[in-house]
Scaffold this motif. Structure first.
Motif, PDB file in Angstrom:
ATOM      1  N   SER A  39       0.820  -1.219   0.000  1.00  0.00           N
ATOM      2  CA  SER A  39       0.000   0.000   0.000  1.00  0.00           C
ATOM      3  C   SER A  39       0.851   1.266   0.000  1.00  0.00           C
ATOM      4  O   SER A  39       0.381   2.337  -0.388  1.00  0.00           O
ATOM      5  CB  SER A  39      -0.959   0.016   1.201  1.00  0.00           C
ATOM      6  OG  SER A  39      -0.282   0.361   2.397  1.00  0.00           O
ATOM      7  N   LEU A  40       2.110   1.149   0.446  1.00  0.00           N
ATOM      8  CA  LEU A  40       3.030   2.291   0.450  1.00  0.00           C
ATOM      9  C   LEU A  40       3.765   2.433  -0.881  1.00  0.00           C
ATOM     10  O   LEU A  40       4.625   3.296  -1.028  1.00  0.00           O
ATOM     11  CB  LEU A  40       4.041   2.143   1.590  1.00  0.00           C
ATOM     12  CG  LEU A  40       3.446   2.192   3.003  1.00  0.00           C
ATOM     13  CD1 LEU A  40       4.516   1.857   4.033  1.00  0.00           C
ATOM     14  CD2 LEU A  40       2.816   3.540   3.282  1.00  0.00           C
ATOM     15  N   GLY A  41       3.433   1.566  -1.831  1.00  0.00           N
ATOM     16  CA  GLY A  41       4.041   1.654  -3.156  1.00  0.00           C
ATOM     17  C   GLY A  41       5.398   0.988  -3.264  1.00  0.00           C
ATOM     18  O   GLY A  41       6.180   1.317  -4.149  1.00  0.00           O
ATOM     19  N   MET A  42       5.661   0.047  -2.366  1.00  0.00           N
ATOM     20  CA  MET A  42       6.943  -0.650  -2.411  1.00  0.00           C
ATOM     21  C   MET A  42       6.760  -2.059  -2.945  1.00  0.00           C
ATOM     22  O   MET A  42       5.818  -2.743  -2.573  1.00  0.00           O
ATOM     23  CB  MET A  42       7.570  -0.711  -1.017  1.00  0.00           C
ATOM     24  CG  MET A  42       7.982   0.650  -0.497  1.00  0.00           C
ATOM     25  SD  MET A  42       8.882   0.540   1.052  1.00  0.00           S
ATOM     26  CE  MET A  42       7.640  -0.085   2.155  1.00  0.00           C
ATOM     27  N   ASP A  43       7.681  -2.474  -3.795  1.00  0.00           N
ATOM     28  CA  ASP A  43       7.694  -3.816  -4.352  1.00  0.00           C
ATOM     29  C   ASP A  43       8.902  -4.529  -3.765  1.00  0.00           C
ATOM     30  O   ASP A  43      10.050  -4.226  -4.120  1.00  0.00           O
ATOM     31  CB  ASP A  43       7.784  -3.730  -5.872  1.00  0.00           C
ATOM     32  CG  ASP A  43       7.822  -5.072  -6.562  1.00  0.00           C
ATOM     33  OD1 ASP A  43       8.169  -6.089  -5.914  1.00  0.00           O
ATOM     34  OD2 ASP A  43       7.534  -5.112  -7.768  1.00  0.00           O
ATOM     35  N   GLN A  44       8.668  -5.464  -2.842  1.00  0.00           N
ATOM     36  CA  GLN A  44       9.774  -6.110  -2.141  1.00  0.00           C
ATOM     37  C   GLN A  44      10.663  -6.940  -3.073  1.00  0.00           C
ATOM     38  O   GLN A  44      11.881  -6.993  -2.893  1.00  0.00           O
ATOM     39  CB  GLN A  44       9.242  -6.972  -0.994  1.00  0.00           C
ATOM     40  CG  GLN A  44       8.613  -6.118   0.104  1.00  0.00           C
ATOM     41  CD  GLN A  44       8.192  -6.942   1.282  1.00  0.00           C
ATOM     42  OE1 GLN A  44       9.030  -7.351   2.068  1.00  0.00           O
ATOM     43  NE2 GLN A  44       6.895  -7.180   1.411  1.00  0.00           N
ATOM     44  N   ALA A  45      10.071  -7.580  -4.074  1.00  0.00           N
ATOM     45  CA  ALA A  45      10.864  -8.358  -5.029  1.00  0.00           C
ATOM     46  C   ALA A  45      11.773  -7.429  -5.841  1.00  0.00           C
ATOM     47  O   ALA A  45      12.943  -7.742  -6.086  1.00  0.00           O
ATOM     48  CB  ALA A  45       9.956  -9.152  -5.955  1.00  0.00           C
ATOM     49  N   ARG A  46      11.238  -6.270  -6.231  1.00  0.00           N
ATOM     50  CA  ARG A  46      12.028  -5.295  -6.991  1.00  0.00           C
ATOM     51  C   ARG A  46      13.152  -4.726  -6.124  1.00  0.00           C
ATOM     52  O   ARG A  46      14.281  -4.528  -6.573  1.00  0.00           O
ATOM     53  CB  ARG A  46      11.119  -4.171  -7.479  1.00  0.00           C
ATOM     54  CG  ARG A  46      11.836  -3.104  -8.245  1.00  0.00           C
ATOM     55  CD  ARG A  46      11.599  -3.263  -9.756  1.00  0.00           C
ATOM     56  NE  ARG A  46      12.843  -3.519 -10.448  1.00  0.00           N
ATOM     57  CZ  ARG A  46      13.114  -4.600 -11.177  1.00  0.00           C
ATOM     58  NH1 ARG A  46      12.280  -5.553 -11.308  1.00  0.00           N
ATOM     59  NH2 ARG A  46      14.227  -4.744 -11.809  1.00  0.00           N
ATOM     60  N   LEU A  47      12.835  -4.467  -4.841  1.00  0.00           N
ATOM     61  CA  LEU A  47      13.837  -3.955  -3.904  1.00  0.00           C
ATOM     62  C   LEU A  47      15.007  -4.932  -3.793  1.00  0.00           C
ATOM     63  O   LEU A  47      16.173  -4.539  -3.853  1.00  0.00           O
ATOM     64  CB  LEU A  47      13.204  -3.722  -2.527  1.00  0.00           C
ATOM     65  CG  LEU A  47      14.120  -3.200  -1.437  1.00  0.00           C
ATOM     66  CD1 LEU A  47      14.598  -1.787  -1.754  1.00  0.00           C
ATOM     67  CD2 LEU A  47      13.392  -3.214  -0.093  1.00  0.00           C
TER      68      LEU A  47
END
Length: 133
Positions: A39-47
């Motif tokens: 919901s905060l606009g973060m993609d953990q896989a991309r990170l």
């Protein structure tokens, strides 16, 4: 800011007594955290792909207050308490209606590919910062 994530208790979530098995609350709050991050606009896989860093649970302090049962509609509430250079502290609760069934404080740490401590990137801290207010 409190993020909410709704879920339903399925038969597979319960134990022989017909109540939610204690370890499944940890799964429920994990789902809540994942949806909070999304919901905060973060993609953990991309990170992980871009920086090699991930978040790991360092500590959980949990209180089991009341049982949930098969077919209950629950809500996981997630609220950021603090964010430092390398860790995030969250308060999480599992609710049924207005009744608190489970609560936990979860400490997440940022680690590199080899498991070593790492700093949370500045751009990520900026995305997380509004969640504190």
């Amino acid at each position: 800011m409190t993020h909410t994530f709704a879920l339903r208790v399925y038969y597979e979530d319960t134990d022989l007594a017909g109540i939610v098995y204690y370890a499944n609350y940890l799964k429920f709050i994990e789902r809540g955290r994942s949806e909070w991050v999304r919901s905060l606009g973060m993609d953990q896989a991309r990170l992980k792909a871009d920086t090699g860093i991930v978040f790991a649970v360092r500590r959980v302090e949990a209180d089991y207050l009341r049982p949930a049962r098969y077919d209950d509609e629950l809500v996981v509430e997630t609220r950021a308490v603090s964010i430092s250079a390398a860790r995030i502290v969250l308060d999480q609760a599992v609710m049924r209606g207005g009744e608190r069934l489970f609560q936990a404080q979860v400490v997440l740490v940022c680690i590199g590919e080899g498991g070593q401590p790492a700093r949370i990137p500045a751009m990520l801290r900026q995305k997380l910062s509004p969640a504190l207010h």
